[in-house]
Design a protein around this motif. Sequence first.
Motif, PDB file in Angstrom:
ATOM      1  N   THR A   1      22.429 -93.327  97.376  1.00 27.86           N
ATOM      2  CA  THR A   1      22.233 -92.423  98.639  1.00 27.86           C
ATOM      3  C   THR A   1      23.490 -92.534  99.403  1.00 27.86           C
ATOM      4  N   PRO A   2      24.569 -91.829  98.633  1.00 24.52           N
ATOM      5  CA  PRO A   2      25.906 -91.661  99.276  1.00 24.52           C
ATOM      6  C   PRO A   2      25.913 -91.184 100.798  1.00 24.52           C
ATOM      7  N   PRO A   3      26.583 -91.317 101.671  1.00 24.85           N
ATOM      8  CA  PRO A   3      28.141 -92.089 101.149  1.00 24.85           C
ATOM      9  C   PRO A   3      27.820 -93.613 101.040  1.00 24.85           C
ATOM     10  N   TRP A   4      28.773 -94.099 100.030  1.00 22.04           N
ATOM     11  CA  TRP A   4      28.293 -95.603  99.713  1.00 22.04           C
ATOM     12  C   TRP A   4      29.338 -96.229 100.776  1.00 22.04           C
ATOM     13  N   TRP A   5      30.411 -95.762 101.510  1.00 23.07           N
ATOM     14  CA  TRP A   5      31.064 -96.392 102.375  1.00 23.07           C
ATOM     15  C   TRP A   5      31.430 -95.725 103.575  1.00 23.07           C
ATOM     16  N   ASP A   6      31.121 -96.186 104.725  1.00 26.44           N
ATOM     17  CA  ASP A   6      31.408 -95.730 105.984  1.00 26.44           C
ATOM     18  C   ASP A   6      32.775 -95.678 106.595  1.00 26.44           C
ATOM     19  N   TRP A   7      33.419 -94.819 106.325  1.00 21.63           N
ATOM     20  CA  TRP A   7      34.708 -94.917 106.881  1.00 21.63           C
ATOM     21  C   TRP A   7      34.747 -94.748 108.266  1.00 21.63           C
ATOM     22  N   ARG A   8      34.096 -94.464 109.087  1.00 21.05           N
ATOM     23  CA  ARG A   8      34.014 -94.261 110.458  1.00 21.05           C
ATOM     24  C   ARG A   8      34.005 -95.549 110.859  1.00 21.05           C
ATOM     25  N   ALA A   9      33.216 -96.490 110.524  1.00 18.66           N
ATOM     26  CA  ALA A   9      33.212 -98.027 110.935  1.00 18.66           C
ATOM     27  C   ALA A   9      33.349 -98.879 109.579  1.00 18.66           C
ATOM     28  N   PRO A  10      34.668 -99.116 108.891  1.00 27.10           N
ATOM     29  CA  PRO A  10      34.474 -99.771 107.742  1.00 27.10           C
ATOM     30  C   PRO A  10      34.492-101.165 108.108  1.00 27.10           C
ATOM     31  N   ASN A  11      33.954-101.794 107.014  1.00 26.30           N
ATOM     32  CA  ASN A  11      33.786-103.354 107.003  1.00 26.30           C
ATOM     33  C   ASN A  11      34.882-103.945 106.169  1.00 26.30           C
ATOM     34  N   TRP A  12      36.195-104.167 106.455  1.00 24.02           N
ATOM     35  CA  TRP A  12      37.154-104.678 105.725  1.00 24.02           C
ATOM     36  C   TRP A  12      37.140-105.948 105.280  1.00 24.02           C
ATOM     37  N   GLY A  13      36.197-106.607 105.795  1.00 24.03           N
ATOM     38  CA  GLY A  13      36.027-108.037 105.573  1.00 24.03           C
ATOM     39  C   GLY A  13      35.150-108.141 104.211  1.00 24.03           C
ATOM     40  N   LEU A  14      33.999-107.219 104.151  1.00 27.07           N
ATOM     41  CA  LEU A  14      33.530-107.266 102.939  1.00 27.07           C
ATOM     42  C   LEU A  14      34.344-106.623 101.805  1.00 27.07           C
ATOM     43  N   ALA A  15      35.130-105.653 102.103  1.00 30.37           N
ATOM     44  CA  ALA A  15      36.122-105.061 101.042  1.00 30.37           C
ATOM     45  C   ALA A  15      36.897-106.297 100.515  1.00 30.37           C
ATOM     46  N   ALA A  16      37.523-107.107 101.479  1.00 32.04           N
ATOM     47  CA  ALA A  16      38.354-108.183 101.025  1.00 32.04           C
ATOM     48  C   ALA A  16      37.579-109.058 100.077  1.00 32.04           C
ATOM     49  N   PHE A  17      36.263-109.478 100.550  1.00 33.60           N
ATOM     50  CA  PHE A  17      35.701-110.571  99.744  1.00 33.60           C
ATOM     51  C   PHE A  17      35.422-109.785  98.401  1.00 33.60           C
ATOM     52  N   GLY A  18      35.023-108.637  98.351  1.00 37.25           N
ATOM     53  CA  GLY A  18      34.706-107.881  97.267  1.00 37.25           C
ATOM     54  C   GLY A  18      36.101-107.864  96.188  1.00 37.25           C
ATOM     55  N   ALA A  19      37.097-107.755  96.736  1.00 36.88           N
ATOM     56  CA  ALA A  19      38.383-107.913  95.899  1.00 36.88           C
ATOM     57  C   ALA A  19      38.462-109.228  95.260  1.00 36.88           C
ATOM     58  N   ALA A  20      38.210-109.982  96.276  1.00 33.37           N
ATOM     59  CA  ALA A  20      38.397-111.531  95.823  1.00 33.37           C
ATOM     60  C   ALA A  20      37.345-111.899  94.790  1.00 33.37           C
ATOM     61  N   THR A  21      36.082-111.523  94.936  1.00 33.94           N
ATOM     62  CA  THR A  21      34.948-111.810  93.868  1.00 33.94           C
ATOM     63  C   THR A  21      35.442-111.077  92.688  1.00 33.94           C
ATOM     64  N   ALA A  22      36.153-109.891  92.627  1.00 35.44           N
ATOM     65  CA  ALA A  22      36.573-109.103  91.312  1.00 35.44           C
ATOM     66  C   ALA A  22      37.503-109.886  90.667  1.00 35.44           C
ATOM     67  N   ALA A  23      38.395-110.489  91.426  1.00 33.46           N
ATOM     68  CA  ALA A  23      39.542-111.199  90.850  1.00 33.46           C
ATOM     69  C   ALA A  23      38.889-112.629  90.182  1.00 33.46           C
ATOM     70  N   MET A  24      37.818-113.198  90.909  1.00 29.86           N
ATOM     71  CA  MET A  24      37.317-114.379  90.221  1.00 29.86           C
ATOM     72  C   MET A  24      36.547-113.738  88.765  1.00 29.86           C
ATOM     73  N   ALA A  25      35.871-112.757  88.927  1.00 32.52           N
ATOM     74  CA  ALA A  25      35.338-112.207  87.596  1.00 32.52           C
ATOM     75  C   ALA A  25      36.096-112.071  86.594  1.00 32.52           C
ATOM     76  N   LEU A  26      37.331-111.533  86.946  1.00 33.10           N
ATOM     77  CA  LEU A  26      38.617-111.340  85.745  1.00 33.10           C
ATOM     78  C   LEU A  26      38.920-112.657  85.367  1.00 33.10           C
ATOM     79  N   VAL A  27      39.080-113.730  86.050  1.00 31.62           N
ATOM     80  CA  VAL A  27      39.528-115.114  85.799  1.00 31.62           C
ATOM     81  C   VAL A  27      38.510-115.581  84.762  1.00 31.62           C
ATOM     82  N   TRP A  28      37.030-115.436  85.009  1.00 35.42           N
ATOM     83  CA  TRP A  28      35.960-116.017  84.136  1.00 35.42           C
ATOM     84  C   TRP A  28      36.157-115.258  82.899  1.00 35.42           C
ATOM     85  N   MET A  29      36.490-113.827  82.774  1.00 38.88           N
ATOM     86  CA  MET A  29      36.751-113.166  81.739  1.00 38.88           C
ATOM     87  C   MET A  29      37.777-113.490  80.693  1.00 38.88           C
TER      88      MET A  29
END
Length: 444
Positions: A52-80
């Motif tokens: 049910t888009p929009p997937w991201w609320d640009w009017r009130a973005p949660n940059w903390g979640l975005a940063a944690f998502g990036a750190a999570t993606a980086a760890m996923a790449l390390v495991w791979m």
Amino acid sequence: MTSAASAQRGPVPSWLLAGAAFVLPAFSLALPSGYSWGALLLVLAGAWALATPPWWDWRAPNWGLAAFGAATAAMALVWMARVDVDWGLLHHRLSDFDRSAKYGLALLAIPAVSRAAPPAVWLQRGCWAGAWLAGLTAAWQVYGLGAQRAAGYTNAIQFGDIALLLALWSALWWRHARGAIERWWAAGAVGAGMYASLASGTRGGWFVAPALLLLVWWLQRKSGRAPRPRTADRRIRGAIAAVIVVVGGLLAHQWPTLETRLQQVRHEWTLFHEHGVTNNSIGHRLAHWELAWRLGLERPVLGWSEAGYRAEKQRRVQTGEAPAVVLQFGHAHHEWLDLWAKAGLLGIVALGLFYGVPLAIYVRALHHASTLPPGPERDVQQTVAACGLMLVAGFMGFGMTQVMFAHNSGNMVYLFMNLLWIGALRSRTATHDPRYPDPASRRP
């Protein structure tokens, strides 16, 4: 209607977020793979949000979640990157990507907690229930089954460390208890979680516990509240005294076991340094650490990978360069050294981000909460941020003697509890609970 308010009324069903907030901490140690059920609810909520888009609320973005998502993606790449894949035999190696898949599921859950805040009151109740259930599970295994160490449905180290976190989260939420029954329920949760940790015989957690308890004390002192009636202060002092008595009684009851295991630390340390003995708990850890450090120095950029680490250990044991005990475990019993040997500087940087990003989020949230006027909004934000800080600090401490991320319980609890704590920071109050009236507007 503000953007945050509309997000709170978005399409993600509130029962999914409330269920995840309760079930994940409540059942993490009480059921086989109990941590997976709350994570599943959070992933389902994320899939619902993606549908049910929009997937991201640009009017009130949660940059903390975005940063944690990036750190999570980086760890996923390390495991791979740590996996040596023979593409001709891929069907035999799908299990090698199991850990990366869990991180992908955590990324899938992010849209849910970015769309709406998990209700803090259900996190509170889940922590209390989880600590009680951990204590009851430990008591059943020790007294009912005659086990020497409580392990729940994972191993004793993971069980004891996570139980300690549940006890400390319960202590942080204790000040939000309303009424005598809730105060005693919360106080009992602290005692039950501490008992589970003690019954597990997890010495690494015990060494970290004093620092974490000091952190709890400091956070509670920092989280000043509005003046209370004198009768309320008396009740609080009485409940604190009761917790101290309960924990003191548990320590006294478990002291023979605690004393024996603590004496073993000194004895085994001496045996290793004076005679090179490695066939014990301390000796094999020191042998693993020494070998992992040397291996990392030889391939400092990308490390040896999983298969390379196993093969090189085998070779060094055969040539007499390492004791045979290092072959008994697939990791180095130290989070940083394990990644240093297997993924080099790439792994070290990714792990630093995996710890550092949420740590910075919670520290910033604590600072922001301290600028708010006294009231429910400040109280809840301080407690949520303090619980998140405790999660990261705990895993960093536990990781000095155990590879928490080598186990499903460690990965799932760290990933999805971070999502819940970071997501709950968007909520000014413990929403969906009449004790905390939802304010008309939110901070964008």
